[in-house]
Write a protein that holds these residues in place. Structure first.
Motif, PDB file in Angstrom:
ATOM      1  N   UNK A 128       0.827  -1.204   0.000  1.00 36.16           N
ATOM      2  CA  UNK A 128       0.000   0.000   0.000  1.00 36.16           C
ATOM      3  C   UNK A 128       0.867   1.262   0.000  1.00 36.16           C
ATOM      4  N   UNK A 129       1.922   1.240   0.808  1.00 32.46           N
ATOM      5  CA  UNK A 129       2.798   2.404   0.890  1.00 32.46           C
ATOM      6  C   UNK A 129       3.476   2.665  -0.458  1.00 32.46           C
ATOM      7  N   UNK A 130       3.997   1.619  -1.070  1.00 34.58           N
ATOM      8  CA  UNK A 130       4.631   1.788  -2.384  1.00 34.58           C
ATOM      9  C   UNK A 130       3.621   2.314  -3.405  1.00 34.58           C
ATOM     10  N   UNK A 131       2.405   1.797  -3.355  1.00 29.35           N
ATOM     11  CA  UNK A 131       1.376   2.215  -4.305  1.00 29.35           C
ATOM     12  C   UNK A 131       1.024   3.688  -4.117  1.00 29.35           C
ATOM     13  N   UNK A 132       0.855   4.109  -2.872  1.00 28.22           N
ATOM     14  CA  UNK A 132       0.524   5.511  -2.609  1.00 28.22           C
ATOM     15  C   UNK A 132       1.649   6.433  -3.076  1.00 28.22           C
ATOM     16  N   UNK A 210       5.468  11.205  17.358  1.00 28.79           N
ATOM     17  CA  UNK A 210       5.931  10.311  16.292  1.00 28.79           C
ATOM     18  C   UNK A 210       5.602  10.908  14.928  1.00 28.79           C
ATOM     19  N   UNK A 211       4.373  11.421  14.770  1.00 29.92           N
ATOM     20  CA  UNK A 211       3.959  12.012  13.496  1.00 29.92           C
ATOM     21  C   UNK A 211       4.799  13.229  13.145  1.00 29.92           C
ATOM     22  N   UNK A 212       5.143  14.009  14.151  1.00 28.33           N
ATOM     23  CA  UNK A 212       5.933  15.221  13.907  1.00 28.33           C
ATOM     24  C   UNK A 212       7.331  14.893  13.388  1.00 28.33           C
ATOM     25  N   UNK A 213       7.762  13.662  13.590  1.00 29.29           N
ATOM     26  CA  UNK A 213       9.105  13.253  13.155  1.00 29.29           C
ATOM     27  C   UNK A 213       9.052  12.156  12.090  1.00 29.29           C
ATOM     28  N   UNK A 214       7.936  12.098  11.348  1.00 30.93           N
ATOM     29  CA  UNK A 214       7.754  11.052  10.344  1.00 30.93           C
ATOM     30  C   UNK A 214       7.228  11.624   9.038  1.00 30.93           C
ATOM     31  N   UNK A 215       7.565  10.946   7.945  1.00 30.87           N
ATOM     32  CA  UNK A 215       6.947  11.227   6.649  1.00 30.87           C
ATOM     33  C   UNK A 215       5.744  10.320   6.415  1.00 30.87           C
ATOM     34  N   UNK A 216       5.758   9.161   7.082  1.00 32.23           N
ATOM     35  CA  UNK A 216       4.725   8.142   6.907  1.00 32.23           C
ATOM     36  C   UNK A 216       4.344   7.594   8.269  1.00 32.23           C
ATOM     37  N   UNK A 217       3.051   7.372   8.487  1.00 31.43           N
ATOM     38  CA  UNK A 217       2.582   6.631   9.649  1.00 31.43           C
ATOM     39  C   UNK A 217       1.921   5.345   9.162  1.00 31.43           C
ATOM     40  N   UNK A 218       2.331   4.209   9.738  1.00 32.43           N
ATOM     41  CA  UNK A 218       1.716   2.925   9.421  1.00 32.43           C
ATOM     42  C   UNK A 218       1.046   2.407  10.685  1.00 32.43           C
ATOM     43  N   UNK A 245      -0.515   8.244   5.387  1.00 32.92           N
ATOM     44  CA  UNK A 245      -1.034   7.341   6.416  1.00 32.92           C
ATOM     45  C   UNK A 245      -1.406   6.017   5.770  1.00 32.92           C
ATOM     46  N   UNK A 246      -0.916   4.923   6.338  1.00 35.84           N
ATOM     47  CA  UNK A 246      -1.263   3.569   5.911  1.00 35.84           C
ATOM     48  C   UNK A 246      -1.959   2.881   7.081  1.00 35.84           C
ATOM     49  N   UNK A 247      -3.155   2.341   6.836  1.00 34.08           N
ATOM     50  CA  UNK A 247      -3.894   1.691   7.923  1.00 34.08           C
ATOM     51  C   UNK A 247      -4.226   0.243   7.570  1.00 34.08           C
ATOM     52  N   UNK A 271      -2.934   8.410   1.361  1.00 30.53           N
ATOM     53  CA  UNK A 271      -3.327   7.377   2.326  1.00 30.53           C
ATOM     54  C   UNK A 271      -3.523   6.054   1.609  1.00 30.53           C
ATOM     55  N   UNK A 272      -3.179   4.973   2.304  1.00 29.29           N
ATOM     56  CA  UNK A 272      -3.468   3.622   1.854  1.00 29.29           C
ATOM     57  C   UNK A 272      -4.308   2.951   2.922  1.00 29.29           C
ATOM     58  N   UNK A 273      -5.560   2.637   2.606  1.00 29.09           N
ATOM     59  CA  UNK A 273      -6.524   2.212   3.623  1.00 29.09           C
ATOM     60  C   UNK A 273      -7.097   0.841   3.289  1.00 29.09           C
ATOM     61  N   UNK A 274      -6.845  -0.117   4.159  1.00 29.03           N
ATOM     62  CA  UNK A 274      -7.435  -1.447   4.011  1.00 29.03           C
ATOM     63  C   UNK A 274      -8.639  -1.629   4.932  1.00 29.03           C
ATOM     64  N   UNK A 275      -8.828  -0.710   5.857  1.00 27.29           N
ATOM     65  CA  UNK A 275      -9.899  -0.817   6.856  1.00 27.29           C
ATOM     66  C   UNK A 275     -10.586   0.531   7.016  1.00 27.29           C
TER      67      UNK A 275
END
Length: 333
Positions: A128-132, A210-218, A245-247, A271-275
Motif C-alpha cells: 500500500x505504501x509503495x502504491x501511494x 511520532x507524526x511530527x518526526x515522520x513522513x509516513x505513519x503505518x 497514512x497507511x492503515x 493514504x493507503x486504507x485497508x480498513x
C-alpha cells in the motif's frame, strides 16, 4: 474402567464441543478441519431456521470453547448464554468486537491470530505504501483510460527509500513491517504501549510526537478505548501535506471524517486504507483521489494465511483441552 468424555463433550462422542460463532462461507474448509477433531456446534449449518440465542441456550450451555470467526461481535449478552465458556479463540488479529471486560470478569481466556497473519499483513502494508508513493494504481488507470496517449506522461510519484516511517503498534505485524522497510533504508521509529528493548528504533511515547518526526505513519495496533481515533486532527496536522497514512489495523484508529477532509483539501500527501470505520461503507469522497489507495479489508486474505490460521486455532484448542499453555494470549483466565 471406561474412559470419561472431556468436560464439555457431547455425550457419547468422546470429543469436546467447540462452538463456531458466525462462520462465513469462505471459511468452510476451516470448519471441516475443526470437525476432524471436535464436535462442532454451528448455528448456521446445524439449525439455520432457529434464532441464534435459542440455539445457544439449547445446545451450547455446556460448551467451554468458542471460535469467533473474523471481526464478529461477541457482546456480553451473547456471552451470558454460555455459562460454561472458558476460552474464546479469535480468528482475527483484532479483538475489538469481543467484550473483553466481560471475558475478564468471567475468567474467560481470549486468544487472537496476529501471529498467523503478521507476514501477509506486513507485505500488504508495504505494498500500500509503495502504491501511494509511486501512484501505481493511479497510473494504471491513467493508461487504461487512454490518457497516456492523449495527455503524455503521468505525474511523478515519490521514492520510498530514506523516508522516515513511524509505526504505531510494534507487535507481531508492526515488527514485520519494520523488517521489510529496513532494506529500503527507511528511518524507522515507533509508538507502542511500552518501549520494546529488543528493537533498536527510536521510541515515542505519543503518536503526535511520532507524526511530527515522520513522513509516513503505518497503523498496526489494536483498536481499544485508548487507541480509538488516535489519528486525529492534531496528528494529521503535524504529519503535514506531504505525509502519508497507511492503515492495516482497524478503521476506528483514524477519525475518518477528519481524514477525508484533510485529503480532499490537500492537507495530507496520501493514504493507503485497508480498513474503515463503517465497513463495508467507504467515504465516496475518496474514490476520485489519485493519492489514495483503497482496499476491502483484504490484507490478511491469502491461502497461506488461512492455512496458518487453521494450524494456530487447532493448536490453541488442543492446548486448552489438554491443560497446556495457549499461544497469542490476549488475556488470561
Amino acid at each position: 474402567m471406561s474412559s470419561q468424555p472431556e468436560p464439555g463433550a457431547e455425550p457419547g462422542s468422546g470429543r469436546p464441543d467447540v462452538l463456531v460463532h458466525r462462520l462465513p462461507s469462505f471459511a468452510l474448509p476451516f470448519l471441516a478441519l475443526l470437525r476432524d477433531h471436535f464436535t462442532v456446534l454451528d448455528p448456521r449449518t446445524d439449525s439455520p431456521d432457529e434464532p441464534a440465542h435459542a440455539f445457544l441456550a439449547r445446545r451450547a450451555g455446556r460448551t467451554r470453547a468458542l471460535v469467533c470467526v473474523g471481526p464478529t461481535p461477541l457482546p456480553a449478552d451473547t456471552l451470558r448464554l454460555l455459562p460454561s465458556l472458558r476460552l474464546v479463540v479469535a480468528t482475527s488479529a483484532g479483538v475489538d468486537k469481543i467484550d473483553l471486560r466481560e471475558c475478564r470478569r468471567r475468567g474467560i481466556a481470549v486468544t487472537n491470530s496476529g501471529a498467523a497473519f503478521a507476514e501477509d499483513v506486513a507485505d500488504y502494508a508495504v505494498a500500500l505504501l509503495l502504491d501511494v508513493l509511486r501512484r501505481m494504481s493511479a497510473s494504471d488507470r491513467y493508461l487504461r483510460e487512454g490518457l497516456w496517449l492523449k495527455n503524455g506522461d503521468y505525474p511523478l510519484g515519490f521514492k520510498l527509500g530514506g523516508k522516515r516511517v513511524g509505526i504505531v503498534g510494534l507487535g507481531n505485524i508492526g515488527s514485520q513491517v519494520a523488517k521489510r522497510l529496513q532494506p529500503f533504508s527507511c528511518d524507522i521509529a515507533y509508538n507502542s504501549r511500552s518501549k520494546k528493548p529488543s528493537f533498536p528504533f527510536p521510541y515515542y511515547t505519543s503518536v503526535r510526537d511520532l507524526a511530527a518526526n515522520s513522513d509516513v505513519l503505518i497503523l498496526c495496533c489494536a483498536l481499544t478505548e485508548e487507541t480509538r481515533h488516535v489519528i486525529d486532527r492534531e496528528v494529521m496536522t503535524v504529519l503535514g501535506d506531504r505525509g502519508v497514512i497507511i492503515n492495516v489495523g482497524r478503521g476506528g484508529l483514524i477519525d475518518e471524517k477528519e481524514l477525508v477532509q484533510f485529503l480532499v483539501r490537500g492537507e495530507l500527501g496520501g493514504a493507503g486504507l485497508d480498513v474503515f470505520e463503517d465497513e463495508p461503507n467507504v467515504p465516496k469522497e475518496l474514490f476520485s483521489l489519485d493519492n489514495v489507495v483503497l482496499s476491502p479489508h483484504s490484507a490478511v486474505i491469502t491461502p497461506e494465511s488461512f492455512e496458518a490460521l487453521g494450524e494456530l486455532t487447532m493448536s490453541n484448542l488442543k492446548a486448552f483441552f489438554s491443560g497446556q499453555p495457549l499461544s497469542c494470549l490476549v488475556q488470561g483466565e
